[in-house]
Design a protein around this motif. Structure first.
Motif, PDB file in Angstrom:
ATOM      1  N   LEU A  83      67.688   4.087  -1.002  1.00  0.00           N
ATOM      2  CA  LEU A  83      66.721   3.177  -1.624  1.00  0.00           C
ATOM      3  C   LEU A  83      67.001   3.092  -3.116  1.00  0.00           C
ATOM      4  CD1 LEU A  83      64.117   1.473  -1.139  1.00  0.00           C
ATOM      5  CD2 LEU A  83      62.816   3.536  -1.737  1.00  0.00           C
ATOM      6  N   SER A  94      66.768   0.493  -6.873  1.00  0.00           N
ATOM      7  CA  SER A  94      66.330  -0.723  -7.547  1.00  0.00           C
ATOM      8  C   SER A  94      67.551  -1.615  -7.742  1.00  0.00           C
ATOM      9  CB  SER A  94      65.683  -0.393  -8.889  1.00  0.00           C
ATOM     10  OG  SER A  94      66.603   0.245  -9.749  1.00  0.00           O
ATOM     11  N   ASP A  95      67.314  -2.898  -7.964  1.00  0.00           N
ATOM     12  CA  ASP A  95      68.420  -3.840  -8.123  1.00  0.00           C
ATOM     13  C   ASP A  95      69.404  -3.409  -9.207  1.00  0.00           C
ATOM     14  OD1 ASP A  95      67.770  -5.510  -6.093  1.00  0.00           O
ATOM     15  OD2 ASP A  95      66.845  -7.066  -7.323  1.00  0.00           O
ATOM     16  N   TYR A 151      69.474  -0.157   0.426  1.00  0.00           N
ATOM     17  CA  TYR A 151      68.306  -1.034   0.447  1.00  0.00           C
ATOM     18  C   TYR A 151      67.893  -1.341  -0.993  1.00  0.00           C
ATOM     19  CZ  TYR A 151      67.947   0.045   5.423  1.00  0.00           C
ATOM     20  OH  TYR A 151      68.206   0.164   6.768  1.00  0.00           O
ATOM     21  N   LEU A 200      65.887  -2.906  -4.068  1.00  0.00           N
ATOM     22  CA  LEU A 200      64.479  -3.225  -4.265  1.00  0.00           C
ATOM     23  C   LEU A 200      64.337  -3.971  -5.578  1.00  0.00           C
ATOM     24  CD1 LEU A 200      61.610  -2.706  -3.049  1.00  0.00           C
ATOM     25  CD2 LEU A 200      61.490  -0.692  -4.519  1.00  0.00           C
ATOM     26  N   SER A 201      63.950  -5.234  -5.495  1.00  0.00           N
ATOM     27  CA  SER A 201      63.827  -6.054  -6.701  1.00  0.00           C
ATOM     28  C   SER A 201      62.441  -5.975  -7.315  1.00  0.00           C
ATOM     29  CB  SER A 201      64.163  -7.514  -6.380  1.00  0.00           C
ATOM     30  OG  SER A 201      63.312  -8.008  -5.363  1.00  0.00           O
ATOM     31  N   ASN A 259      57.092  -4.191  -3.461  1.00  0.00           N
ATOM     32  CA  ASN A 259      57.619  -4.223  -2.097  1.00  0.00           C
ATOM     33  C   ASN A 259      58.127  -2.858  -1.644  1.00  0.00           C
ATOM     34  OD1 ASN A 259      57.151  -7.014  -1.962  1.00  0.00           O
ATOM     35  ND2 ASN A 259      59.160  -7.454  -2.901  1.00  0.00           N
ATOM     36  N   LEU A 260      57.798  -1.815  -2.384  1.00  0.00           N
ATOM     37  CA  LEU A 260      58.318  -0.482  -2.088  1.00  0.00           C
ATOM     38  C   LEU A 260      57.952  -0.032  -0.677  1.00  0.00           C
ATOM     39  CD1 LEU A 260      59.607   2.237  -2.771  1.00  0.00           C
ATOM     40  CD2 LEU A 260      57.488   2.896  -3.917  1.00  0.00           C
ATOM     41  N   ARG A 273      57.039  -1.655   2.042  1.00  0.00           N
ATOM     42  CA  ARG A 273      57.657  -2.435   3.109  1.00  0.00           C
ATOM     43  C   ARG A 273      59.135  -2.094   3.264  1.00  0.00           C
ATOM     44  NH1 ARG A 273      57.249  -8.737   2.352  1.00  0.00           N
ATOM     45  NH2 ARG A 273      58.844  -8.270   0.779  1.00  0.00           N
ATOM     46  N   THR A 274      59.847  -1.988   2.111  1.00  0.00           N
ATOM     47  CA  THR A 274      61.270  -1.660   2.162  1.00  0.00           C
ATOM     48  C   THR A 274      61.488  -0.234   2.659  1.00  0.00           C
ATOM     49  OG1 THR A 274      61.622  -3.144   0.272  1.00  0.00           O
ATOM     50  CG2 THR A 274      63.399  -1.614   0.816  1.00  0.00           C
ATOM     51  N   GLU A 311      61.020  -0.032   6.442  1.00  0.00           N
ATOM     52  CA  GLU A 311      62.192  -0.606   7.098  1.00  0.00           C
ATOM     53  C   GLU A 311      63.360   0.376   7.080  1.00  0.00           C
ATOM     54  OE1 GLU A 311      65.397  -4.265   6.412  1.00  0.00           O
ATOM     55  OE2 GLU A 311      63.539  -4.192   5.237  1.00  0.00           O
ATOM     56  N   LEU A 312      63.593   1.019   5.935  1.00  0.00           N
ATOM     57  CA  LEU A 312      64.677   1.995   5.806  1.00  0.00           C
ATOM     58  C   LEU A 312      64.476   3.161   6.776  1.00  0.00           C
ATOM     59  CD1 LEU A 312      66.132   3.420   2.478  1.00  0.00           C
ATOM     60  CD2 LEU A 312      65.450   4.949   4.315  1.00  0.00           C
TER      61      LEU A 312
END
Length: 301
Positions: A140, A142-143, A165, A167-168, A172-173, A175-176, A179-180
């Motif tokens: 996980l 950040s962009d 993954y 994360l922009s 949305n942490l 949700r991402t 999913e991960l």
């Protein structure tokens, strides 16, 4: 005249003390610069002096009337010192206990640097040693760290089992993260103080352990919070690498590029390991396996 004797005696002592202070500063070849004096910094200065067999001096940013160009090398300790350093000098400057991001931001200033964080590739390999080489791992990030994370993933064995993954938006942490955790068997953290902030790490750990998914990393500082394991470089490791860098730079004018520390240790959270029913190898065996993997990227440890 007798009344003036104490005055002249005190003045003579003061002059002698100042001359000794000046002499000590003038012969010091290595300056280690800190924001404030601490036992760790004092120990590092002592170890460097012993290892290089040349004098070193511990100074603070607030010290006045220091001729920085008189030193053969200057070592900046910590990001606050690196960020605040504005002194022009011809002396080579090296930074330690600084992040990769900070060192690269000020790369024009530095001859070399030792990053404080472990490389992601090392953390991923540790995860494989502990959990299995065919275990799917989620990273996980950040962009801002996505590109460097991809570079690190490319260095490890069976990179197809590692998924990044990006994360922009921190909103949305959750949700991402969900999913991960649904698609992978462990989460590998990166050294990102915003993403893995004190406010976020509690949520990340609770969410991960609800699904029996361990967190590896991002650094040993997270072990107490609930991370399963991490690699890290202690003071001896930093001293060893810094002596190598200074020796090669001062003797051969060959300054090592700024990089992660090749010397490191492994730390576990044994309680987390038991709760996940994991049998963790001896930390020394884990270090040896990691070193072997880094020596030859094409062989399994």
């Amino acid at each position: 005249m007798d009344a003036l004797k104490p005055f002249w005696h005190r003045k003579a002592i003061l002059v002698l003390w100042c001359s000794l202070l000046f002499s000590a500063a003038s012969i010091a070849d290595i300056a280690l610069v800190v924001r404030e004096r601490q036992p760790m910094a004092e120990q590092l200065a002592k170890t460097i002096a012993q290892g290089l067999k040349i004098p070193s001096q511990l100074l603070t940013l607030g010290d006045k009337q220091v001729d920085w160009s008189s030193f053969d090398a200057i070592v900046l300790l910590g990001e606050p010192v690196l960020d605040a350093w504005q002194t022009p000098t011809d002396s080579p400057v090296v930074a330690v206990f600084v992040s990769r991001e900070s060192a690269q931001r000020r790369s024009a200033l530095l001859k070399s640097a030792i990053y404080v964080e472990p490389p992601l590739s090392r953390q991923i390999t540790l995860s494989k040693i502990l959990l299995g080489f065919d275990v799917r791992l989620g990273v996980l990030v950040s962009d801002a760290f996505a590109a460097s994370a991809a570079d690190e993933v490319a260095k490890v064995q069976r990179e197809e089992f590692v998924n990044i993954y990006p994360l922009s938006d921190l909103n949305n942490l959750n949700r991402t993260l969900i999913e991960l955790l649904a698609d992978n068997q462990a989460l590998v953290g990166v050294y990102d103080s915003e993403l893995y902030s004190p406010g976020n790490i509690k949520n990340i750990l609770i969410t991960a352990y609800r699904q029996n998914r361990p967190l590896i990393g991002p650094s040993s500082a997270y072990i107490k919070a609930g991370s399963l394991a991490s690699t890290y470089s202690d003071l001896d490791d930093v001293s060893k690498r810094l002596i190598e860098i200074l020796s090669a730079g001062l003797n051969n004018k060959q300054w090592a590029k700024q990089d992660y520390n090749p010397y490191f240790q492994v730390r576990y959270n044994e309680q987390v390991g038991r709760s996940l029913n994991l049998s963790l190898p001896d930390v020394n065996d884990a270090v040896k396996a990691l070193m072997k993997a880094e020596e030859n990227r094409h062989e399994l440890p």
